[in-house]
Every structure is written in C-alpha cells, then in structure tokens.
Scaffold this motif. Structure first.
Motif, mmCIF file in Angstrom:
data_model
loop_
_atom_site.group_PDB
_atom_site.id
_atom_site.type_symbol
_atom_site.label_atom_id
_atom_site.label_comp_id
_atom_site.label_asym_id
_atom_site.label_seq_id
_atom_site.Cartn_x
_atom_site.Cartn_y
_atom_site.Cartn_z
ATOM 1 N N VAL A 50 0.727 -1.196 -0.047
ATOM 2 C CA VAL A 50 0.117 -0.189 -0.055
ATOM 3 C C VAL A 50 0.885 1.105 0.194
ATOM 4 N N PHE A 77 2.617 1.744 -3.412
ATOM 5 C CA PHE A 77 1.703 2.207 -4.240
ATOM 6 C C PHE A 77 1.451 3.666 -3.968
ATOM 7 N N SER A 78 1.078 4.206 -2.810
ATOM 8 C CA SER A 78 0.635 5.219 -2.492
ATOM 9 C C SER A 78 1.733 6.453 -3.091
ATOM 10 N N GLU A 115 4.029 5.880 -5.304
ATOM 11 C CA GLU A 115 4.102 5.924 -6.746
ATOM 12 C C GLU A 115 3.030 6.700 -7.386
ATOM 13 N N TYR A 116 1.757 6.561 -6.628
ATOM 14 C CA TYR A 116 0.931 7.406 -7.164
ATOM 15 C C TYR A 116 0.957 8.880 -6.855
ATOM 16 N N MET A 162 2.189 6.126 -11.030
ATOM 17 C CA MET A 162 1.087 4.903 -11.412
ATOM 18 C C MET A 162 -0.295 5.876 -11.641
ATOM 19 N N ASP A 190 -4.760 6.159 -11.805
ATOM 20 C CA ASP A 190 -5.825 5.798 -11.286
ATOM 21 C C ASP A 190 -6.122 4.244 -11.594
ATOM 22 N N GLU A 245 -4.297 1.721 -12.586
ATOM 23 C CA GLU A 245 -3.369 0.866 -12.138
ATOM 24 C C GLU A 245 -3.319 0.844 -10.661
ATOM 25 N N LEU A 246 -3.928 1.831 -10.052
ATOM 26 C CA LEU A 246 -3.935 1.708 -8.566
ATOM 27 C C LEU A 246 -5.273 1.003 -8.315
ATOM 28 N N SER A 247 -6.455 0.912 -9.192
ATOM 29 C CA SER A 247 -7.488 0.392 -9.028
ATOM 30 C C SER A 247 -7.336 -1.124 -9.381
ATOM 31 N N ALA A 257 -4.259 -2.703 -8.573
ATOM 32 C CA ALA A 257 -3.725 -3.160 -7.590
ATOM 33 C C ALA A 257 -4.524 -3.373 -6.508
ATOM 34 N N GLU A 258 -5.451 -2.469 -6.207
ATOM 35 C CA GLU A 258 -6.411 -2.532 -5.123
ATOM 36 C C GLU A 258 -7.327 -3.918 -5.271
#
Ligand code: FES
Length: 406
Positions: free
Chosen positions: A163, A166-167, A169-170, A175, A177, A179-181, A183-184
């Motif tokens: 987490v 990713f946070s 990188e976002y 990263m 939106d 890609e984050l979704s 990963a989520e």
C-alpha cells in the motif's frame, strides 16, 4: 485420565430449579437434555465480523470445528466476542486489545463451558483471545484463520504492505488511477489475514510455537481445504483436552515461551510480538521480561525468507513445509519436550517435517541472515529499552547520527 465431573455440570447437572433454569433455556434451542450432561461443553470463541475482513470466513471455520467436536463426543456452543479489525478501527485496534481480552475472559468464565476453541486472525484478535483465555485457564486450543493468498498485480506478487509503495508511486505520478485500482483488486483476493510476516502471521506462528494450536496452524492459507480439515481436527482435539483436563497452564510453561522467542527470531516476526507475548506471560503467571528476548534470540539466525525481512509470503512458507519445517531446523536449540495441544511434544510434532524449498526455508548453518529476531536497545533515549527488528531495517540506518525529535 477421564475427567469425572465437567465444569458445566455446575449449570446443567443440578437437580430441581437450580438445573431446570439452565437446561430449559438451552432446550429452547432444540438441544436434547442428554447433550448437556456427561459430555464436555466446548465454547467456540468467534471473532467473525464483517468489520474485520481478515476474519470474515470464521462462520464456516466454526462449523468445521463443531463437526469435530460432535464427532469426538462433545457439545459445541459458539459465542461472539469483540472483534478488532486492524484496518477499520480508529484510532488503532491496539487501544482495544485489553478491552477485548476482558470480554473474552468474562465470557468464558461466566458461561457453562469446559474447554474453548479460539478463532483468531487479524492482528489483535490473537493476543486478546489468548490473554483472556489464560486468565480463566481452561483447556484451550487456537485455530487461526490463515493467511490470504499472495496478491497479484500485473503478474507480480504483492501484499497488503505494498500500500505504502503504491501510494508513493501514485503521488509522484508513476502510477495512474487505473493501475491503482488494478492493484487494489489484486491485493486482497481471498479470505484470510495479511500474507507477509506482519503481526497476524507472527501471532499465528506464536501460538503454534507455544504449542497451543495444532502443527501447521500458522501457514495453511485461509482458502486451502487443509485449513478446514485442521479446524475439524482441532474440534476433536479440544474434546480430548477437556476430558484429560489439559489446561493452558500445562502448555504455557516458561520453556514454551522461550521456544516462541527462538522461533520468532528465526522467522523475522513482528516487533509487536514482544508486547503481546509479555502480556500473555503475565496472564498465565510466567515471569518474562524484555531481556529474555535478547537472551533467547541470540544465536538464532533468520532462516525464513519472508517479507518484510525477505522475499516470500506465508503461502510459500506452507508449500515449503510450514512452521513445523522451520521448527524442525531449530530442534537442537528448542526445548523439545514441551507438551502441545495434541498431547505430543514439540519434537514429536516437528521432527520429520521436510523442507521442500530451501529458497524459502534455509538451513540453520546457511541462513538468509545471521542476524535475526528482536534486539533490545538501551540508551539515554530509551532508558527502559526499545526494540528493533534488524533483519527488516535498512542497513544504512543501523548507525545514525542526528537530532532526536521527541
Ligand atoms: Fe488484518 Fe493485516 S489487516 S492482518
């Protein structure tokens, strides 16, 4: 030795009004009278909650335990206790650990049960249940919920600890939106608790190394059928423990705690292990202090290659042979004669467990890191001591000069 009179007889075995009042309310649930006397009543202490996603499969697990209890001639009664979901509770689940342990203690003490099965998973649900049960000291066995399957993101293994990465990188635009979704969705893709050697896995390993669960309790993934089989067999075992009156204090000896510290060192367990193990020792009346973690971790190398100290996940540990394979490597150091929940010694439980993957579990003489475990630091910033897990710390921070911000 068969226990002649069960504790629950104090409720159901009495004559006249004093027994009627308890029996009739149980019969209300459709339970025949002969189920209530002459056989052990087994409490199943359940931390199921939709607000504790790590424990959301516990109703099914409780049914498996019940089948084992019935099969062995006991009568199971499931009851809820306060459940602490690490990711949901604000400001922090730790604030409520002792409150939950009081709920567990009083629920067990106040009710007609002869033995108890603790269904534990998310971080604080294990220490709070074990602490509460220790204060009552009935025959007790832990069934952990098991780790979730390794997360997947674009063909990469990920875990709940990613987490933070990713946070970052976002936030820095590396990263999107979308890609984050992705990963989520791939991070928590099955039942179970966090799959790294964080607090939940550390606690599951702790109960196994203390001998208060069956062997392999720690690493079987939550969705693996073997987890249900283990819950079923734990149901059988607790009936045997009740009949033999094998209580927590018979298992949780000083040597059992020393074993847990050595095993925790070898697996790179969480630093939270220290506060929870000390609390459990206090409840059962075994003297243990911070210096014991230094003493008993010393000379134990890191042999489990698990995140955050290493590379792999709990699922990989299970396929490699589980915690019993780790403990098999450590047998020369461990107190081999400690009795465990199934009536066998640590040695009997672990001695023939092969290691199927040396990338995950190393030999003691060829460890992943010669430094392991918990190191206790002392100095003018922490007069009473502070703990560090050197195997998971960045090497460049091991020696540091700078301003102390308190
Ligand atoms: Fe429950 Fe990690 S959030 S174990």
């Amino acid at each position: 030795m068969e226990k002649k009179s069960f504790r629950s007889n104090g409720w159901f075995g009495r004559k006249g009004k004093d027994g009627l009042i308890y029996r009739s309310w149980f019969k209300k649930q459709g339970i025949p009278a002969d189920e209530l006397t002459g056989k052990p009543i087994i409490g199943i202490c359940n931390t199921w909650s939709e607000l504790t996603p790590c424990n959301s499969h516990f109703r099914e697990l409780a049914e498996c335990v019940k089948r084992g209890v019935f099969e062995a001639g006991g009568y199971p009664v499931e009851f809820p206790v306060m459940s602490l979901g690490e990711t949901m509770i604000k400001p922090t689940a730790m604030l409520y650990r002792n409150l939950a342990s009081m709920d567990v203690e009083e629920s067990i003490r106040a009710n007609p049960m002869d033995a108890v099965v603790l269904l534990c998973g998310c971080d604080k649900t294990t220490p709070s249940l074990v602490m509460g049960a220790c204060s009552v000291n009935l025959p007790t066995i832990v069934v952990s919920g098991g780790p979730m399957l390794t997360g997947k993101f674009r063909n990469r293994d990920i875990s709940t600890s990613d987490v933070w990465r990713f946070s970052e990188e976002y936030r820095t635009g590396r990263m999107t939106d979308e890609e984050l979704s992705l990963a989520e969705s791939g991070m928590c893709r099955s039942d179970g608790h966090c799959a790294v050697m964080g607090t939940a896995s550390t606690m599951a390993c702790m109960v196994e190394s203390l001998g208060i669960s069956l062997p392999q309790n720690a690493a079987i993934p939550a969705p693996d059928a073997a987890r249900k089989v283990m819950a079923h067999i734990s149901g059988r075992e607790i009936v045997k423990m009740a009949k033999e009156n094998r209580c927590l204090s018979d298992l949780l000896t000083r040597e059992a705690f020393e074993n847990a510290i050595m095993v925790n060192a070898a697996i790179g367990g969480s630093t939270n292990f220290v506060i929870h193990l000390l609390a459990i020792a206090g409840r059962i009346g075994v003297p243990l202090d911070l210096s014991d973690f230094d003493t008993w971790s010393a000379g134990i190398p890191l042999i489990a290659n698990l995140q955050p100290s290493g590379k792999y996940f709990m699922e990989d540990l299970y396929y490699a042979g589980g915690l019993t394979a780790v403990m098999n490597q450590l047998l020369p150091q461990l107190h081999k004669d400690c009795i465990t929940a199934n009536g066998k010694t640590i040695e009997q439980n672990c001695m023939n467990q092969p290691n199927y993957n040396e990338s995950v579990i190393a030999a003691v003489n060829k460890p992943f890191n010669p430094i392991s475990g918990i190191v206790v630091l002392k100095g003018n910033l922490s007069v009473d001591g502070a703990v560090i897990k050197p195997s998971a710390a960045s090497t460049h921070l091991m020696q540091h000069t700078g301003k102390a911000v308190v």
